[in-house]
Design a protein around this motif. Structure first.
Motif, PDB file in Angstrom:
ATOM      1  N   HIS A 172       0.862  -1.184   0.000  1.00  8.65           N
ATOM      2  CA  HIS A 172       0.000   0.000   0.000  1.00  8.65           C
ATOM      3  C   HIS A 172       0.892   1.225   0.000  1.00  8.65           C
ATOM      4  N   ASP A 174       0.121   4.229   2.041  1.00  9.28           N
ATOM      5  CA  ASP A 174      -0.372   5.151   3.069  1.00  9.28           C
ATOM      6  C   ASP A 174       0.773   6.009   3.592  1.00  9.28           C
ATOM      7  N   LYS A 214      -5.313   0.505  -0.720  1.00 15.80           N
ATOM      8  CA  LYS A 214      -6.158   1.683  -0.835  1.00 15.80           C
ATOM      9  C   LYS A 214      -5.292   2.914  -1.081  1.00 15.80           C
ATOM     10  N   PRO A 215      -5.772   3.904  -1.827  1.00 14.30           N
ATOM     11  CA  PRO A 215      -7.115   4.054  -2.397  1.00 14.30           C
ATOM     12  C   PRO A 215      -7.291   3.435  -3.784  1.00 14.30           C
ATOM     13  N   PHE A 220     -10.878  -2.550  -3.935  1.00 18.12           N
ATOM     14  CA  PHE A 220     -12.310  -2.673  -3.691  1.00 18.12           C
ATOM     15  C   PHE A 220     -12.946  -3.664  -4.671  1.00 18.12           C
ATOM     16  N   MET A 255     -17.695   0.333   3.354  1.00 23.04           N
ATOM     17  CA  MET A 255     -16.299   0.574   3.689  1.00 23.04           C
ATOM     18  C   MET A 255     -16.255   1.440   4.938  1.00 23.04           C
ATOM     19  N   ASP A 263      -9.132   5.548   2.739  1.00 23.28           N
ATOM     20  CA  ASP A 263     -10.323   4.711   2.822  1.00 23.28           C
ATOM     21  C   ASP A 263     -11.495   5.293   2.036  1.00 23.28           C
ATOM     22  N   GLY A 266     -10.794   5.857  -1.765  1.00 25.73           N
ATOM     23  CA  GLY A 266     -10.841   4.584  -2.476  1.00 25.73           C
ATOM     24  C   GLY A 266     -12.256   4.106  -2.727  1.00 25.73           C
ATOM     25  N   SER A 276     -19.425   4.524   1.810  1.00 21.01           N
ATOM     26  CA  SER A 276     -18.300   4.843   2.688  1.00 21.01           C
ATOM     27  C   SER A 276     -18.748   5.418   4.027  1.00 21.01           C
TER      28      SER A 276
END
Length: 316
Positions: A172, A174, A214-215, A220, A255, A263, A266, A276
């Motif tokens: 990821h 992040d 994510k994103p 997803f 989500m 989060d 995404g 979301s």
């Protein structure tokens, strides 16, 4: 009833970040929640690495990160994988600061179990690393950046001449996450920025990499695919709504996350059927729904989010 754990950085459990096998996460969550959770119900940032097994199944790859990154990759089907600890230990003086890190000796000794799981080690000095995987947060940035740069700029043979960069994959991207410390901590995205900045200064070609997690909307869509597989495997009837226009088999997928730029962004990019819910339990602590990445719903806690979902689904 069926469910999936879309594992985020922190949900109030002592299970922060990745770096552990889905089978181990499932066991931990089963004990915490008091329900039986199978590994197939747990998705982590590095879960998409499974899709690369056919490409690297028997090739030498290096796994970077805290926890048990090599064991994670081995469980996915990679048969010739070494953790960055194991790999670095095969090269004398590759980390010029190793003598000042007394904890390294103990950590490498504990990793010997992975060698037995994988089988006899081949000579890493002559076998080219075909790919590097950043599975979870680096524990030793100075060593890991040095060794990964050595691997990438030499074409997979540290200490040799400059070569074509092997593929690099991040679980990821992040930049930051919320842990137990009051302010956010630097995440894998920060490590990637540091690695990229240094690599681009010492190599004539810019760093090439692929970032999952994510994103990225792929995360997803992948979760939706896994949910479909779980639903089809159930013995009892599962009530789903078919949407022929977009190919989705679900009326709503939720989500729950605490980071708007990861989060919520995404989920918004993934579109229907994702709904979301932003919580004030981590990175986000604001009062108002953020204008840059607004969520469908903002609540204080994960419990409130779950209560909302149960009420909505029970009345629909």
């Amino acid at each position: 009833m069926y469910m999936m754990i879309l594992y985020a950085q922190s949900w109030g459990f002592n299970l922060i970040g990745g770096g552990f096998r889905e089978s181990k996460r499932a066991m931990q969550l089963s004990e915490l929640l008091g329900v039986n959770i199978s590994p197939s119900q747990v998705l982590q940032g590095h879960s998409p690495f499974k899709q690369l097994v056919n490409r690297y199944e028997n090739e030498l790859v290096v796994a970077v990160g805290k926890g048990e990154p090599a064991a994670v990759m081995f469980e996915y089907g990679f048969k010739n994988v070494l953790s960055i600890d194991e790999y670095a230990s095969c090269f004398d003086d590759i980390d010029p600061l190793a003598q000042y890190k007394e904890w390294i000796t103990k950590k490498v000794a504990n990793q010997s179990r992975t060698f037995k799981e994988i089988g006899p080690r081949k000579s890493v000095h002559s076998e080219r690393v075909q790919a590097a995987f950043i599975v979870s947060d680096s524990v030793d940035w100075s060593r890991d950046i040095q060794v990964v740069c050595d691997i990438l700029r030499s074409g997979g043979l540290p200490g040799k001449e400059i070569g074509h960069q092997p593929p690099l994959y991040f679980a990821h991207d992040d930049l930051k996450y919320q842990a137990t410390f009051p302010s956010e901590r630097l995440g894998m995205g920060a490590f990637r920025i540091a690695l990229e900045s240094i690599f681009n200064r010492i190599h004539f070609n810019a760093l090439e990499y692929t970032s999952f997690g994510k994103p990225n909307a792929f995360v997803f869509k992948n979760a939706e695919t896994v949910l479909k597989q779980l639903a089809s495997s159930l013995d009892h009837e599962v009530h789903v709504v078919n949407h022929p226009d977009d190919g989705s088999h679900f009326k709503t997928l939720y989500m729950i996350g605490d980071n708007p730029s990861v989060d919520i962004k995404g989920a918004r990019q993934a579109g229907h059927p994702w709904f979301s819910i932003l919580t004030r339990t981590g990175v986000f602590k604001g009062k108002e729904n953020p204008s840059d990445f607004p969520a469908d719903l903002v609540v204080d806690t994960v419990e409130e989010a779950v209560d909302y979902i149960l009420r909505k689904e029970c009345t629909s």
